[in-house]
Design a protein around this motif. Sequence first.
Motif, mmCIF file in Angstrom:
data_model
loop_
_atom_site.group_PDB
_atom_site.id
_atom_site.type_symbol
_atom_site.label_atom_id
_atom_site.label_comp_id
_atom_site.label_asym_id
_atom_site.label_seq_id
_atom_site.Cartn_x
_atom_site.Cartn_y
_atom_site.Cartn_z
ATOM 1 N N ARG A 139 0.836 -1.206 0.000
ATOM 2 C CA ARG A 139 0.000 0.000 0.000
ATOM 3 C C ARG A 139 0.873 1.258 0.000
ATOM 4 O O ARG A 139 0.630 2.195 -0.760
ATOM 5 N N ILE A 140 1.904 1.264 0.823
ATOM 6 C CA ILE A 140 2.793 2.428 0.894
ATOM 7 C C ILE A 140 3.492 2.646 -0.438
ATOM 8 O O ILE A 140 3.511 3.761 -0.964
ATOM 9 N N THR A 141 4.071 1.594 -1.000
ATOM 10 C CA THR A 141 4.847 1.776 -2.232
ATOM 11 C C THR A 141 3.966 2.025 -3.449
ATOM 12 O O THR A 141 4.440 2.584 -4.437
ATOM 13 N N THR A 142 2.696 1.666 -3.359
ATOM 14 C CA THR A 142 1.767 2.004 -4.439
ATOM 15 C C THR A 142 1.477 3.498 -4.426
ATOM 16 O O THR A 142 1.471 4.164 -5.460
ATOM 17 N N VAL A 143 1.252 4.042 -3.236
ATOM 18 C CA VAL A 143 0.923 5.460 -3.094
ATOM 19 C C VAL A 143 2.180 6.334 -3.177
ATOM 20 O O VAL A 143 2.140 7.435 -3.724
#
Length: 189
Positions: A139-143
Amino acid sequence: RVQTGCEETCSYCIIPSTRGMSRSRPLEDVVRDIQRAVDAGYKEIVMTGVHLGSYGRDLSEGSSLSTLIRRLRDWPDDVLFRISSLEPMDCTPEIVEMVASSHRIAPHFHLPLQHGSDAMLRAMRRPYTVSYYQRLIDRITTVLPHASVGSDIIVGFPGETAAHFTEMRVVLEQLPLTHLHVFPDSDRP
């Protein structure tokens, strides 16, 4: 430091018995100290705590880590804020979104995994699984594809087998971590 103490029950940690229950500094005291640092010329300020994610839970004013980060996100002066280590279960989608939407908050996440084996996480009494952690990092690396994402792990924990260690190594090789702190388990009184 905006918070100290911890109420988690991780089997390897003595902090709850040495530092006691979580205690947060009132939000307005934190804001006052930040302003004093900014006025003195500081350009980067790190928010720290023993269990930073529990910030505000003990305050009657309704503060929370999200409330604090919202204040940082909207800070009017030219300063960069960095959030120190957060437990994975405290790094909420709201917090990730606030970091992603603000030029005031460094895209930096330090999220201690502690081990890449669910069996070892259970033995350590950590309140999450490896798949939960992997989804959080995704989730973090997607955003924030260019975020700095680091972790802590413990090797040699009592009961760890070669298979547990291999499991952890495979997980770590798959995660897009930018830094890793490796600690050998050490028996202490």
